[in-house]
Design a protein around this motif. Structure first.
Motif, PDB file in Angstrom:
ATOM      1  N   LEU A   3       0.782  -1.126   0.024  1.00  0.00           N
ATOM      2  CA  LEU A   3      -0.087   0.060   0.002  1.00  0.00           C
ATOM      3  C   LEU A   3       0.843   1.167   0.054  1.00  0.00           C
ATOM      4  O   LEU A   3       0.425   2.223  -0.739  1.00  0.00           O
ATOM      5  N   ASP A  43       1.068   9.892  -3.982  1.00  0.00           N
ATOM      6  CA  ASP A  43      -0.229  10.044  -2.901  1.00  0.00           C
ATOM      7  C   ASP A  43       0.934  10.265  -1.590  1.00  0.00           C
ATOM      8  O   ASP A  43       1.324   9.477  -1.168  1.00  0.00           O
ATOM      9  N   ASN A  95       0.239   9.983   1.388  1.00  0.00           N
ATOM     10  CA  ASN A  95      -0.894   8.994   2.183  1.00  0.00           C
ATOM     11  C   ASN A  95      -0.254   8.682   3.401  1.00  0.00           C
ATOM     12  O   ASN A  95       0.376   7.506   3.632  1.00  0.00           O
ATOM     13  N   TRP A  96       0.005   9.627   4.349  1.00  0.00           N
ATOM     14  CA  TRP A  96       0.493   9.511   5.696  1.00  0.00           C
ATOM     15  C   TRP A  96      -0.043   8.049   6.409  1.00  0.00           C
ATOM     16  O   TRP A  96       0.632   7.394   7.133  1.00  0.00           O
ATOM     17  N   ARG A 120      -0.986   5.094   5.399  1.00  0.00           N
ATOM     18  CA  ARG A 120      -0.431   4.009   5.103  1.00  0.00           C
ATOM     19  C   ARG A 120       1.089   4.038   5.740  1.00  0.00           C
ATOM     20  O   ARG A 120       1.241   2.746   6.139  1.00  0.00           O
ATOM     21  N   LEU A 171       2.096   5.495   8.690  1.00  0.00           N
ATOM     22  CA  LEU A 171       1.856   5.557  10.060  1.00  0.00           C
ATOM     23  C   LEU A 171       1.099   4.097  10.373  1.00  0.00           C
ATOM     24  O   LEU A 171       1.654   3.341  11.437  1.00  0.00           O
ATOM     25  N   CYS A 172       0.500   3.409   9.412  1.00  0.00           N
ATOM     26  CA  CYS A 172      -0.200   2.045   9.677  1.00  0.00           C
ATOM     27  C   CYS A 172       0.929   0.909   9.676  1.00  0.00           C
ATOM     28  O   CYS A 172       0.988   0.179  10.660  1.00  0.00           O
ATOM     29  N   GLY A 189       0.577  11.936  16.147  1.00  0.00           N
ATOM     30  CA  GLY A 189      -0.473  10.968  15.741  1.00  0.00           C
ATOM     31  C   GLY A 189      -1.468  11.662  15.074  1.00  0.00           C
ATOM     32  O   GLY A 189      -2.586  10.981  14.643  1.00  0.00           O
ATOM     33  N   LEU A 190      -1.492  12.878  14.750  1.00  0.00           N
ATOM     34  CA  LEU A 190      -2.597  13.744  14.094  1.00  0.00           C
ATOM     35  C   LEU A 190      -2.206  14.331  12.784  1.00  0.00           C
ATOM     36  O   LEU A 190      -0.904  14.803  12.715  1.00  0.00           O
ATOM     37  N   PRO A 191      -2.792  14.312  11.555  1.00  0.00           N
ATOM     38  CA  PRO A 191      -2.316  14.831  10.486  1.00  0.00           C
ATOM     39  C   PRO A 191      -2.570  16.616  10.531  1.00  0.00           C
ATOM     40  O   PRO A 191      -3.170  16.794  11.344  1.00  0.00           O
ATOM     41  N   CYS A 213      -6.766   8.276  13.959  1.00  0.00           N
ATOM     42  CA  CYS A 213      -6.028   9.446  13.789  1.00  0.00           C
ATOM     43  C   CYS A 213      -6.887  10.787  13.780  1.00  0.00           C
ATOM     44  O   CYS A 213      -6.418  11.820  13.239  1.00  0.00           O
ATOM     45  N   THR A 214      -7.590  10.823  14.797  1.00  0.00           N
ATOM     46  CA  THR A 214      -8.694  11.791  14.932  1.00  0.00           C
ATOM     47  C   THR A 214      -8.487  12.392  16.357  1.00  0.00           C
ATOM     48  O   THR A 214      -9.486  13.387  16.673  1.00  0.00           O
ATOM     49  N   ILE A 219      -9.182   7.738   6.886  1.00  0.00           N
ATOM     50  CA  ILE A 219      -8.637   7.785   8.540  1.00  0.00           C
ATOM     51  C   ILE A 219      -8.134   9.293   8.473  1.00  0.00           C
ATOM     52  O   ILE A 219      -7.770   9.990   7.344  1.00  0.00           O
ATOM     53  N   GLY A 220      -7.977   9.727   9.390  1.00  0.00           N
ATOM     54  CA  GLY A 220      -7.420  11.265   9.726  1.00  0.00           C
ATOM     55  C   GLY A 220      -8.318  12.492   9.473  1.00  0.00           C
ATOM     56  O   GLY A 220      -7.964  13.590   9.123  1.00  0.00           O
ATOM     57  N   ILE A 233      -6.187  -0.112   4.181  1.00  0.00           N
ATOM     58  CA  ILE A 233      -6.476   1.131   4.655  1.00  0.00           C
ATOM     59  C   ILE A 233      -6.509   2.296   3.646  1.00  0.00           C
ATOM     60  O   ILE A 233      -6.553   1.983   2.348  1.00  0.00           O
ATOM     61  N   HIS A 234      -6.763   3.488   4.211  1.00  0.00           N
ATOM     62  CA  HIS A 234      -6.870   4.593   3.388  1.00  0.00           C
ATOM     63  C   HIS A 234      -5.894   4.831   2.501  1.00  0.00           C
ATOM     64  O   HIS A 234      -4.856   4.087   2.487  1.00  0.00           O
ATOM     65  N   PRO A 235      -6.329   5.238   0.975  1.00  0.00           N
ATOM     66  CA  PRO A 235      -7.355   5.978   0.764  1.00  0.00           C
ATOM     67  C   PRO A 235      -8.703   5.141   0.642  1.00  0.00           C
ATOM     68  O   PRO A 235      -9.784   5.735   0.973  1.00  0.00           O
TER      69      PRO A 235
END
Lengths: 407, 407
Positions: free
Chosen positions: A311, A320, A322-323, A325, A327-328, A355-357, B86-87, B121-122, B187-189
């Motif tokens: 991913l 992309d 896509n943080w 993926r 982080l996951c 941990g937050l975007p 991630c919220t 996510i996020g 996961i995301h997107p």
């Protein structure tokens, strides 16, 4: 100490090394597929082999060889087009025949010849043509054939991989290291196992060379991933003939030892990076740096898990940011992680903290990723350890190359 | 004991279960994206969660919940379109608000309501619309909405996944289990984490239910792989309300316990297979059976390593009888392996024995693989243990789906 990189260098760049190639018609048409690499003097030698339980015949031959020859070699014979794997007792006989023929043609002891094969697995070796090729090649050994050797070991590689470095030792001498590698994915049908050979004119003992090779490999060939598959033939060999005339390096943690190790690591990284750049279907060279880990093992584990994630690799193909993926992947890597401490940077732009975007400019982030060389950085915020690994993106090209029927 | 599979079954097939759905406009247009699932009686309940260190807010909420509620639940609220991962603290508040609103609207204790989310996510949760949707949905709970619930939890899934089984217990009663699942990659997107919910009208304790769920999960949801990525939201929940009136099952190793476990395992496998069949870009459903291993752990490790190998998955996409890639994956899996004892069968045709390829008819082997359901069998020849896992092929479709920019 200073290290000079010679991009046009190759295995015959160090003093006292000669090479020759030959077309044995093993699989490919109209190209040399066999290489001999010979030192004028016996060498200290060390090797690292695949951890796959299924090992090709030359790997089993070489593992026995290195256990009995006191770490001394003087020549290598290597073929492309046939991996001599899953070939049973005939394969073992073929590996021995390659060593015997080379030893006889070069006037060397059998135990001073190392054997490598790469190519399709499960196909009997055309050993008669290979024997004839070794005998013919042995008559035209030359310092000028180092580049040809790097070409002769290619399979699905789109370009040869070779380099050399010159190292000024603190004690005053200058030593050189040259090398070649092949690999673009993994196994059969487009067998592209990793083979790498390093030559040198430095003087040092087999034990010091072995220790240096293990450290350099950890930071180079063992820090790359193309598709996560481990082949049956992976082999990394280093041979040093002492002809630079330096005072023999007795300790790796001496000033000269450290300089040699730095040169070896630089060369191995150079070759390993070339393998990643030539990854099957790859369009981007991706550097993944994980820092702030509790241990090097954790940093490496997290970095390699990111590097292997399909991913992450497809997202980067699409540029992309896509943080999620990344982080996951860190989260399931098994490394000690506190999600609320993780920081992620894509191409130098911070995209996630605590941990937050973060509210980043998506178009700018995409532009930072839509480049041939991409940098992904993660700070785990838990310690001082760091690791860097290299990978490529996962594209339709990979699917197409690896879906093709074996031919 | 007999097990009857009801393909058109769903979570409201067992007695005493009602569902409702609502369009909260969380992400998708013009479709219901919220589901309530409620039992007429309190239920024994058990759940299994993602092992990812990065856990979505509802996962953290539910883990705390199951630690304090004595294994008793009566309702589930679940949304698609936003994973609530991630919220931060707002995400934790949103998960709590979903549970509180549901408990109040349904007249239940807060601790009897379980929460699930799946999607991007996020992204902050549109909690006001979700709260309003819960209140509206709670007024139209109905046995007829079980299928709608399976539809409402879809994200990148191309079709809903639902089924039910009826189990005749040896003691004479008949119990039913229904279920729904979602998932198509990770996961995301295109967040497609695995969520699965099993309902039942059987009477049994939370402890027995928990033990049964762990065994059933090992042979179903923990025996599948699409791309090897582990998400932040994976949750598998089972709730049993006892309304079938059977004599409560006190022991899993009793005749009734074994029958219930068989029914639960069958249903979980049914749903897990549906997830694999809907794998992103998948064209083939692949069953991998490894037998002759020294232990179940070894058999599972070898089978999952084959299932995760990009090279095996691309070869099968191309219907290529590429035994080398399968043997190689077994070799690097870490399982105890003697290459010279391995036997491989592709679609029932033997292609390798004693570590050597057999002279098989390539066209016939390709024909056996060029089908929607492929069987790969490996016998390690070392013992009696076996494991079966399921995966799909790796295609350009996977690359295209996962390369797309997040929208």
């Amino acid at each position: 100490m200073s290290i000079t990189i010679l991009n046009e260098g190759n295995p015959t760049t160090p003093s006292g090394w000669r090479a020759a190639t030959w077309d044995c018609a093993i699989k490919y048409q109209q190209r040399d597929d066999l290489a001999l690499l010979v030192s004028d003097q016996p060498c200290s030698a060390a090797a690292i082999f695949t951890t796959n339980r299924v090992k090709a015949a030359p790997v089993r031959y070489d593992q026995d060889l290195m256990a009995r020859n006191g770490g001394i070699l003087q020549a290598l014979v290597v073929n492309a087009g046939n991996a001599n794997a899953c070939t049973g007792s005939a394969g073992a006989a073929a590996a021995l025949a390659m060593a015997q023929t080379s030893a006889q043609a070069l006037g060397l002891a059998l135990d001073h010849v190392f054997v490598m094969s790469t190519g399709t697995i499960g196909v009997p070796m055309p050993i008669e043509r290979i024997v004839a090729g070794i005998e013919a090649a042995a008559k035209r050994l030359d310092q000028a054939h180092g580049f040809a050797a790097a070409q002769a070991i290619m399979t699905t590689d789109t370009r040869p991989k070779h380099a050399a470095v010159r190292v000024a030792l603190p004690s005053g001498s200058t030593v050189s290291l040259g090398g070649m590698a092949k690999g673009a994915g993994m196994i059969h049908p487009n067998m592209a196992t990793l083979l790498a050979v390093i030559t040198s004119d430095a003087a040092l003992s087999p034990a010091v060379l072995d220790a240096a090779l293990r450290q350099a490999a950890e930071l180079s060939f063992n820090s790359i991933s193309i598709d996560g598959d481990t082949s049956t033939n992976d082999t990394l060999l280093v041979m040093a003939n002492g002809m630079a005339g330096n005072q023999p390096i007795e300790q790796l943690d001496s000033p000269d030892g450290a300089a040699f190790l730095a040169g070896l690591t630089t060369l191995c990284q150079r070759l390993a990076h070339a393998v990643v750049r030539d990854g099957e279907g790859a369009t981007r060279f991706i550097t993944i740096n994980v820092r702030g880990a509790q241990s090097y093992a954790d940093a490496k584990l997290a970095a390699m898990t990111i590097a292997k994630s399909p991913l992450v690799k497809t997202a980067l193909y699409g540029a992309d940011p896509n943080w999620g993926r990344v982080l996951c992947a860190i989260g399931y890597s098994g490394a000690e992680v506190d999600p609320e401490r993780v920081i992620l940077d894509f191409g130098g732009m911070r995209v996630l903290e605590g941990g937050l975007p973060l509210p980043f400019d998506e178009a700018a982030a995409t532009a930072l990723l839509d480049v041939p060389q991409v940098l992904i950085e993660a700070d785990l915020g838990l310690g001082e350890a760091a690791a860097t690994v290299w990978t490529c993106d996962l594209t339709e090209g990979y699917i197409q190359i690896n879906t093709e029927y074996r031919t």
